[in-house]
Design an enzyme around this catalytic site. Structure first.
Site, short mmCIF file in Angstrom:
data_model
loop_
_atom_site.label_atom_id
_atom_site.label_comp_id
_atom_site.label_asym_id
_atom_site.label_seq_id
_atom_site.Cartn_x
_atom_site.Cartn_y
_atom_site.Cartn_z
N GLU A 20 0.85 -1.19 0.00
CA GLU A 20 0.00 0.00 0.00
C GLU A 20 0.89 1.25 0.00
O GLU A 20 1.94 1.27 0.65
CB GLU A 20 -0.89 -0.02 1.24
CG GLU A 20 -1.91 1.09 1.30
CD GLU A 20 -2.81 1.00 2.54
OE1 GLU A 20 -3.93 1.52 2.48
OE2 GLU A 20 -2.37 0.42 3.56
N LYS A 63 -10.43 0.40 -1.91
CA LYS A 63 -10.45 0.04 -0.49
C LYS A 63 -11.78 0.43 0.15
O LYS A 63 -12.18 1.58 0.12
CB LYS A 63 -9.30 0.72 0.23
CG LYS A 63 -9.12 0.33 1.68
CD LYS A 63 -7.88 1.01 2.27
CE LYS A 63 -7.63 0.59 3.70
NZ LYS A 63 -6.41 1.26 4.24
N CYS A 80 -5.03 -3.73 3.47
CA CYS A 80 -4.70 -3.33 4.85
C CYS A 80 -5.84 -3.53 5.85
O CYS A 80 -6.13 -4.64 6.27
CB CYS A 80 -4.22 -1.88 4.83
SG CYS A 80 -3.29 -1.37 6.30
#
Length: 270
Positions: free
Chosen positions: A44, A117, A157
């Site tokens: 990321e 995301k 994440c």
């Protein structure tokens, strides 16, 4: 379909120099490809880890165009690999917001999948504060990609804390989770979450991370890993730049899924 292939999770310590970050990413991808990796995943924010989060807004791109996307497409084609461009900043539909998007490029340089995301990280313990919602717009759809090794589920994440993302639809063979986990939360939960997602989905998890100290004093946990469907850590790079590389045996994965058909025993389906 090939029954064994090599994957690499690239770990970086990106800073606030875009050109330098991209050069390091290209060098590490080239190293991984040279070591036989057919699927290479960047972390990321590999392109930029600035002291001021607003800096990413200045370099957002429309999907399908822009120098960052073109550079990653060229990199994948140059090495003839599947390349996960950790995350890139794509233009959002809300003012002063961008999508933190994970893009998968195929070996001809084509974009095979885009995942925005969905879960935006927020953390405040009095000493550290993170609020991705200040600059980011959440995605709203689950994304899978067809690869030569089966279905790949994209995530980023903080998504690791939401197992329903990985349970949606047919169980993936592969999961990618590029991250910039804070050292505080990573020390407590990173490996735990990766191994849990691997075991409950009987999937390989490829998790490249940021691993060091960044502008503004932010510290990321690193420990980029590749985990097998039985929860075993096949490769790990703890701190600093480097590569976690492993051979993924799809025959063994199928053996585990046959011997323990937990995915067929589900009673609650999303």
């Amino acid at each position: 379909m090939s029954q064994t292939f090599t994957a690499a999770a690239v770990q970086m310590v990106s800073g606030d120099d875009l050109a330098a970050n991209l050069a390091r990413a290209e060098a590490l991808v080239a190293e991984a490809a040279g070591r036989g990796a057919q699927l290479v995943a960047l972390p990321e924010y590999f392109y930029l880890m600035p002291g001021d989060e607003q800096a990413r807004l200045a370099i957002t791109e429309p999907f399908g165009a822009g120098p960052l996307q073109q550079r990653m497409a060229t990199l994948a084609a140059c090495h003839g690999i599947w390349l996960l461009a950790g995350t890139l900043p794509l233009a959002g539909s809300q003012p002063q917001r961008f999508f933190n998007s994970s893009l998968l490029f195929g070996p001809q340089g084509q974009c095979a999948a885009r995942y925005d995301k969905m879960h935006l990280f927020g953390f405040d313990d009095g000493a550290e504060r993170y609020a991705e919602a200040d600059t980011m717009q959440p995605g709203d759809s689950v994304t899978s990609a067809d690869t030569p090794w089966g279905s790949l589920r994209l995530s980023v994440c903080y998504d690791l804390r939401f197992p329903e993302l990985y349970r949606h639809g047919p169980a993936p063979m592969l999961i990618t989770a590029p991250a910039a986990f804070t050292h505080t939360t990573g020390l407590a939960h990173w490996e735990l979450l990766l191994r849990a997602r691997a075991v409950e989905n009987l999937a390989f998890v490829i998790a490249p991370g940021q691993g060091g100290v960044h502008p503004g004093g932010k510290r990321t946990f690193g420990h980029s890993m590749i985990v097998d469907p039985w929860g075993q850590v096949l490769a790990c790079h703890a701190e600093g730049e480097g590569i976690a590389l492993a051979a993924l045996d799809l025959d063994r994965q199928q053996t585990w899924r046959t011997r323990l058909p937990a995915l067929q025993h589900r009673r609650i389906n999303s």
